[in-house]
Design an enzyme around this catalytic site. Structure first.
Site, PDB file in Angstrom:
ATOM      1  N   SER A  67       0.981  -1.143   0.086  1.00 37.14           N
ATOM      2  CA  SER A  67      -0.072  -0.038   0.029  1.00 37.14           C
ATOM      3  C   SER A  67       0.891   1.139  -0.109  1.00 37.14           C
ATOM      4  O   SER A  67       1.562   1.297  -0.832  1.00 37.14           O
ATOM      5  CB  SER A  67      -0.919  -0.224   1.250  1.00 37.14           C
ATOM      6  OG  SER A  67      -2.115   0.798   0.882  1.00 37.14           O
ATOM      7  N   ASP A  79      -9.527  -3.642  -5.794  1.00 40.05           N
ATOM      8  CA  ASP A  79      -9.178  -2.964  -4.650  1.00 40.05           C
ATOM      9  C   ASP A  79      -9.841  -1.741  -4.422  1.00 40.05           C
ATOM     10  O   ASP A  79      -9.865  -0.681  -5.350  1.00 40.05           O
ATOM     11  CB  ASP A  79      -7.724  -2.873  -5.063  1.00 40.05           C
ATOM     12  CG  ASP A  79      -6.888  -2.258  -3.703  1.00 40.05           C
ATOM     13  OD1 ASP A  79      -7.583  -1.589  -2.738  1.00 40.05           O
ATOM     14  OD2 ASP A  79      -5.696  -2.636  -3.276  1.00 40.05           O
ATOM     15  N   HIS A 103      -8.343  -4.989  -0.577  1.00 41.29           N
ATOM     16  CA  HIS A 103      -7.106  -4.231  -0.352  1.00 41.29           C
ATOM     17  C   HIS A 103      -6.217  -5.141   0.982  1.00 41.29           C
ATOM     18  O   HIS A 103      -6.921  -5.201   1.907  1.00 41.29           O
ATOM     19  CB  HIS A 103      -7.352  -2.738   0.182  1.00 41.29           C
ATOM     20  CG  HIS A 103      -6.146  -1.908   0.243  1.00 41.29           C
ATOM     21  ND1 HIS A 103      -5.570  -1.580  -0.600  1.00 41.29           N
ATOM     22  CD2 HIS A 103      -5.739  -1.607   1.563  1.00 41.29           C
ATOM     23  CE1 HIS A 103      -4.234  -0.784  -0.158  1.00 41.29           C
ATOM     24  NE2 HIS A 103      -4.327  -0.925   1.044  1.00 41.29           N
TER      25      HIS A 103
END
Length: 417
Positions: free
Chosen positions: A204, A332, A361
């Site tokens: 991320s 996502d 995610h």
């Protein structure tokens, strides 16, 4: 909720590392980059989007279909939340090292306790970069750590300022734009283990920082390879989606986590001058508000949009000369698929992109270890790293796992300069 986050983040080329199989009279697998002769049993499964052809023969599981876990894996929000709250947390004994940076800040490096006794000095070192507000306590980090360690790798978790209980000693946190701490961490690890090859995996926001670092270092990058997972890539697009629909839940949860970290160290910011809005940062209801009150001012940006625009790793891909594997999920909610720089990845022979149809995610609740075990991506990541470390062999002697037991933190006394 911090694990469902926007980041909770030696020059070798793919031509040198990739050992292509001898061409055989098989069908051609058409990637978004080129047509590559590959045996049918090695071609990526049609359920996966693949951009680029470097390293494909080394990724042993790509020929299998991506099967999301029933019910949990069918909805991106359910999968994201399930992985955040219900994925198992492996027990690991850490030895903490606090590293003082050039500006008198501090980051915390968590090494697996006992590995200096168990592993040779030349064992490859894997640096893990968690997502926004994330650290060595996150489940996806722990699972990757254990997989690498079982393959004989030395692993260290890089906890950014304020994350993972890393101390904050100056009125500055970290951001998507700031690469100074990562440079110092990589340099420190390289000095500590001069005989070892260094690699990094980021998730991320940690992935965004990692890819920006690779692009800026380019041909002089000391890393031998890297992996980017759930990278938001284009922070402007990610910010647009972050404020829509159910994503507002993630936004509020992350803002709450940022505020908690900030309030622990609020006294450091009391006498700050300039455009800082300390009250807004302390009570932010969204990540954007926190960035407006604190982050963009700390790092010299005129506005939040200016900060997001100039901190996006999508602009760095074309400059990456280190072997890089990018894995994304098409659904996502926090790292939108439309933000992936497919064209630049396609044109860079050092990069390979794999996009799964599901995954949410930091989820990827699929594969042999689903639903509560390691993400689907972990075996793929390890195959890639093993290929770079020992091209063509994919083998190494596993180290003892006897030192992995009940969780504890064995912190070094003082701060290492």
């Amino acid at each position: 909720m911090t694990r469902a986050s926007v980041g909770s983040a030696f020059p070798l080329t793919s031509f040198h590392l990739l050992r292509r199989p001898t061409p055989t009279p098989t069908s051609l697998y058409a990637t978004a980059n080129a047509a590559v002769a590959m045996p049918d049993n090695q071609r990526p499964h049609p359920s996966l989007e693949v951009v680029g052809d470097s390293f494909l023969p080394a990724l042993k599981t790509l020929n299998r279909p991506y099967h999301p876990y029933p019910i949990i894996g069918w909805n991106r929000h359910l999968e994201t939340i399930f992985a955040s709250f219900f994925r198992s947390l492996p027990a690991v004994r850490f030895r903490r090292q606090c590293l003082r940076t050039k500006d008198d800040g501090v980051v915390a490096l968590d090494w697996v306790s006992g590995d200096d006794r168990l592993l040779p000095e030349a064992s490859p070192v894997l640096i893990l970069l968690p997502g926004l507000t994330g650290g060595s306590g996150d489940t996806y980090v722990r699972h990757m750590l254990l997989r690498a360690r079982k393959n004989g790798w030395r692993v260290v978790v890089f906890n950014s300022r304020g994350c993972g209980d890393s101390p904050v000693t100056t009125p500055q946190f970290y951001s998507a734009s700031f690469l100074g701490d990562l440079r110092e961490v990589v340099a420190h690890v390289a000095t500590r283990y001069p005989k070892a090859n260094l690699y990094a995996v980021g998730w991320s926001l940690g992935a965004n920082i990692l890819v920006r670092y690779l692009g800026q270092e380019s041909g002089s990058c000391p890393l031998s390879g890297a992996v980017s997972l759930c990278n938001p890539f284009n922070l402007v697009i990610a910010d647009e989606d972050f404020r829509k629909g159910f994503n507002i839940v993630y936004d509020k949860a992350l803002a709450n986590s940022l505020c908690k970290i900030f309030k622990k160290h609020a006294l450091l910011f009391e006498d700050m001058e300039g455009e800082f809005n300390i009250q807004l940062a302390a009570n932010a209801k969204s990540v954007r508000e926190f960035d407006e009150g604190l982050t963009r001012v700390s790092f010299g940006f005129k506005s939040v949009d200016d900060y997001y625009s100039n901190s996006s790793s999508s602009d760095s891909i074309k400059h990456v000369s280190t072997p890089l594997l990018c894995i994304q999920a098409a659904n996502d909610p926090i790292a939108p698929s439309r933000g992936i720089p497919r064209k630049d990845i396609q044109e860079n022979p050092n990069c390979l992109l794999i996009v799964t149809p599901k995954g949410g995610h930091l989820g990827w609740v699929a594969g042999a270890d689903a639903p509560r075990g390691a993400p689907w991506t972990d075996p793929l990541v390890m195959d890639f790293l093993q290929h770079l470390e020992k091209p063509g062999s994919g083998t190494s002697e596993p180290c003892s796992t006897s030192d992995v037991g009940m969780q504890s933190a064995e912190s070094l006394h003082g701060v290492e300069v």
